[in-house]
Design a protein around this motif. Structure first.
Motif, PDB file in Angstrom:
ATOM      1  N   LEU A 223      27.422  23.764 -11.007  1.00  0.00           N
ATOM      2  CA  LEU A 223      27.504  22.322 -11.244  1.00  0.00           C
ATOM      3  C   LEU A 223      26.922  21.478 -10.119  1.00  0.00           C
ATOM      4  CD1 LEU A 223      31.003  21.822 -12.934  1.00  0.00           C
ATOM      5  CD2 LEU A 223      28.748  21.943 -13.986  1.00  0.00           C
ATOM      6  N   TYR A 224      26.985  21.975  -8.897  1.00  0.00           N
ATOM      7  CA  TYR A 224      26.501  21.181  -7.770  1.00  0.00           C
ATOM      8  C   TYR A 224      25.031  20.769  -7.947  1.00  0.00           C
ATOM      9  CZ  TYR A 224      25.491  19.941  -2.862  1.00  0.00           C
ATOM     10  OH  TYR A 224      25.088  19.303  -1.716  1.00  0.00           O
ATOM     11  N   PRO A 225      24.122  21.671  -8.292  1.00  0.00           N
ATOM     12  CA  PRO A 225      22.726  21.243  -8.497  1.00  0.00           C
ATOM     13  C   PRO A 225      22.574  20.230  -9.635  1.00  0.00           C
ATOM     14  CG  PRO A 225      22.858  23.631  -8.306  1.00  0.00           C
ATOM     15  CD  PRO A 225      24.261  23.141  -8.438  1.00  0.00           C
ATOM     16  N   VAL A 226      23.409  20.366 -10.669  1.00  0.00           N
ATOM     17  CA  VAL A 226      23.344  19.435 -11.802  1.00  0.00           C
ATOM     18  C   VAL A 226      23.759  18.037 -11.368  1.00  0.00           C
ATOM     19  CG1 VAL A 226      24.303  18.895 -14.075  1.00  0.00           C
ATOM     20  CG2 VAL A 226      23.741  21.268 -13.483  1.00  0.00           C
ATOM     21  N   GLU A 227      24.880  17.941 -10.648  1.00  0.00           N
ATOM     22  CA  GLU A 227      25.355  16.627 -10.204  1.00  0.00           C
ATOM     23  C   GLU A 227      24.425  16.037  -9.137  1.00  0.00           C
ATOM     24  OE1 GLU A 227      27.346  14.949 -11.698  1.00  0.00           O
ATOM     25  OE2 GLU A 227      28.712  16.267 -12.770  1.00  0.00           O
ATOM     26  N   TRP A 228      23.839  16.888  -8.333  1.00  0.00           N
ATOM     27  CA  TRP A 228      22.874  16.409  -7.335  1.00  0.00           C
ATOM     28  C   TRP A 228      21.676  15.761  -8.049  1.00  0.00           C
ATOM     29  CZ3 TRP A 228      22.807  16.404  -1.960  1.00  0.00           C
ATOM     30  CH2 TRP A 228      21.564  16.152  -1.354  1.00  0.00           C
ATOM     31  N   ALA A 229      21.165  16.430  -9.071  1.00  0.00           N
ATOM     32  CA  ALA A 229      20.021  15.895  -9.820  1.00  0.00           C
ATOM     33  C   ALA A 229      20.384  14.592 -10.521  1.00  0.00           C
ATOM     34  CB  ALA A 229      19.538  16.933 -10.837  1.00  0.00           C
ATOM     35  N   LYS A 230      21.592  14.516 -11.069  1.00  0.00           N
ATOM     36  CA  LYS A 230      22.031  13.281 -11.732  1.00  0.00           C
ATOM     37  C   LYS A 230      22.123  12.135 -10.728  1.00  0.00           C
ATOM     38  CE  LYS A 230      24.751  15.236 -15.551  1.00  0.00           C
ATOM     39  NZ  LYS A 230      26.114  15.398 -16.112  1.00  0.00           N
ATOM     40  N   ALA A 231      22.696  12.432  -9.558  1.00  0.00           N
ATOM     41  CA  ALA A 231      22.826  11.393  -8.530  1.00  0.00           C
ATOM     42  C   ALA A 231      21.452  10.911  -8.070  1.00  0.00           C
ATOM     43  CB  ALA A 231      23.640  11.930  -7.357  1.00  0.00           C
ATOM     44  N   ARG A 232      20.519  11.827  -7.921  1.00  0.00           N
ATOM     45  CA  ARG A 232      19.168  11.446  -7.509  1.00  0.00           C
ATOM     46  C   ARG A 232      18.511  10.572  -8.583  1.00  0.00           C
ATOM     47  NH1 ARG A 232      15.086  16.161  -5.853  1.00  0.00           N
ATOM     48  NH2 ARG A 232      16.314  16.040  -3.927  1.00  0.00           N
ATOM     49  N   ALA A 233      18.739  10.906  -9.857  1.00  0.00           N
ATOM     50  CA  ALA A 233      18.105  10.166 -10.949  1.00  0.00           C
ATOM     51  C   ALA A 233      18.720   8.786 -11.141  1.00  0.00           C
ATOM     52  CB  ALA A 233      18.199  10.972 -12.242  1.00  0.00           C
ATOM     53  N   THR A 234      20.042   8.675 -10.946  1.00  0.00           N
ATOM     54  CA  THR A 234      20.731   7.412 -11.227  1.00  0.00           C
ATOM     55  C   THR A 234      20.913   6.535 -10.002  1.00  0.00           C
ATOM     56  OG1 THR A 234      22.916   8.426 -10.881  1.00  0.00           O
ATOM     57  CG2 THR A 234      22.007   8.498 -13.118  1.00  0.00           C
ATOM     58  N   GLY A 235      20.751   7.120  -8.799  1.00  0.00           N
ATOM     59  CA  GLY A 235      20.997   6.349  -7.587  1.00  0.00           C
ATOM     60  C   GLY A 235      22.469   6.184  -7.273  1.00  0.00           C
ATOM     61  N   GLU A 236      23.326   6.986  -7.920  1.00  0.00           N
ATOM     62  CA  GLU A 236      24.764   6.921  -7.649  1.00  0.00           C
ATOM     63  C   GLU A 236      25.118   7.825  -6.469  1.00  0.00           C
ATOM     64  OE1 GLU A 236      26.815   5.994 -11.954  1.00  0.00           O
ATOM     65  OE2 GLU A 236      26.488   8.091 -11.396  1.00  0.00           O
ATOM     66  N   PRO A 237      26.160   7.467  -5.722  1.00  0.00           N
ATOM     67  CA  PRO A 237      26.571   8.315  -4.600  1.00  0.00           C
ATOM     68  C   PRO A 237      27.257   9.588  -5.079  1.00  0.00           C
ATOM     69  CG  PRO A 237      28.090   6.487  -4.854  1.00  0.00           C
ATOM     70  CD  PRO A 237      26.977   6.243  -5.839  1.00  0.00           C
ATOM     71  N   LEU A 238      27.094  10.625  -4.315  1.00  0.00           N
ATOM     72  CA  LEU A 238      27.736  11.910  -4.577  1.00  0.00           C
ATOM     73  C   LEU A 238      28.504  12.301  -3.328  1.00  0.00           C
ATOM     74  CD1 LEU A 238      27.951  14.444  -6.474  1.00  0.00           C
ATOM     75  CD2 LEU A 238      26.018  15.377  -5.191  1.00  0.00           C
TER      76      LEU A 238
END
Length: 318
Positions: free
Chosen positions: A168-183
């Motif tokens: 899950l970590y790579p998935v959430e990292w990619a989502k954060a990069r795409a949306t500009g949300e903090p992780l």
């Protein structure tokens, strides 16, 4: 190869009832539909035993379609019509409705009978009851799903395991990069756990791990939050769409919950109850950021917390 007895050939050639007897003595249900009229010219009497509908009630293809489960009806009819129009033999699996409202899994094996000019003359085939096979397949799929869930679950503590985090970590990292949300990440270690095991024994140590995991997991309360056992007495919380202040608040909540549990630890160097040290980090991943570097940074903060005396949170680097 020995030829069939001539008398048997003569019987078969002159007595079509032989073929019908053979067809109607099998569990497969034979049928035939005239293409021009879309009417049944024959269906085996076995259909009544299987589905409850009288043999005489199967008049047109509409009777067949109406007795298919509504969830399977349209796709089955569309597929069979399309294949038949192309003159292609085919098979279709679907749930058929019984007269008493139950359902049976059917496999329809269809042969397209052609005129001499190549046009479709009729459809002929067999219906097979494959309910038992489908139930067995469903059971296997269910077991596979259960095994998959178990493969992502830490068997001792019940929280997610390292494999789940690594997925899950790579998935959430990619989502954060795409949306500009903090992780945010929290890396957590139980203080003086070796001393705990040495004093209380491994059975009690396992129970301690379970109680700590339950407390940490309750703090990862949103759907996308993840609490995972990272290895040994170390845990990680993955917190998508979580800024620095919110991550710090989650870390503080984890410490308070453990304080309230008051798990005895007579060999702790920071008190008489089980405590944890934490490294906390937040990032809005950019194109050039590396998730492994970020994880390593948060892990170093954990060891800063331990070096500074344990039972504390470190969210900055010194």
């Amino acid at each position: 190869m020995t030829s069939p007895h001539p008398d048997s050939e003569a019987v078969a050639d002159t007595d079509p009832s032989v073929y019908r007897t053979l067809l109607e003595s099998t569990r497969a249900i034979p049928w035939r539909i005239d293409w021009a009229s879309m009417r049944f010219t024959y269906i085996g009497p076995q259909i009544e035993e299987l589905l409850g509908w009288k043999q005489s009630s199967w008049l047109t293809v509409n009777d067949w379609a109406d007795r298919i489960h509504e969830d399977d009806r349209q796709k089955t009819v569309d597929f069979c019509v399309a294949q038949s129009q192309k003159g292609v033999d085919h098979e279709a699996d679907y749930r058929a409705l019984t007269r008493d409202g139950d359902q049976v899994w059917i496999r329809d094996v269809v042969h397209v009978v052609r005129h001499a000019d190549g046009g479709v003359d009729a459809l002929a085939g067999f219906m097979f009851d494959i309910t038992a096979r489908k139930q067995a397949e469903d059971k296997i799929l269910q077991l596979q799903r259960e095994l998959e869930v178990l493969s992502y679950r830490d068997s001792l503590t019940g929280v997610a395991n390292r494999r789940m985090f690594d997925t899950l970590y790579p998935v959430e990292w990619a989502k954060a990069r795409a949306t500009g949300e903090p992780l945010s990440l929290l890396v957590i270690d139980i203080d003086y756990f070796k001393q705990y095991n040495d004093h209380y024994g491994h059975v009690q140590g396992d129970e301690c791990l379970r109680r700590v995991a339950q407390a940490l997991d309750s703090c990862a309360s949103r759907t996308r939050d993840l609490c995972a056992r990272f290895g040994g007495e170390e845990f990680v919380l993955l917190l998508p769409a979580t800024d620095e202040d919110a991550a710090r608040n989650v870390a503080e909540r984890c410490r308070r919950l453990l304080q309230h549990k008051e798990i005895p630890h007579a060999r702790s160097g920071v008190g008489r109850a089980v405590t944890v040290s934490m490294g906390v980090g937040t990032i809005v991943p950019g194109a050039h950021d590396d998730r492994n570097v970020f994880l390593d940074r948060v892990d170093r903060r954990l060891y800063q917390a331990k070096s500074a005396g344990r039972d504390r949170i470190c969210d900055t680097e010194t």
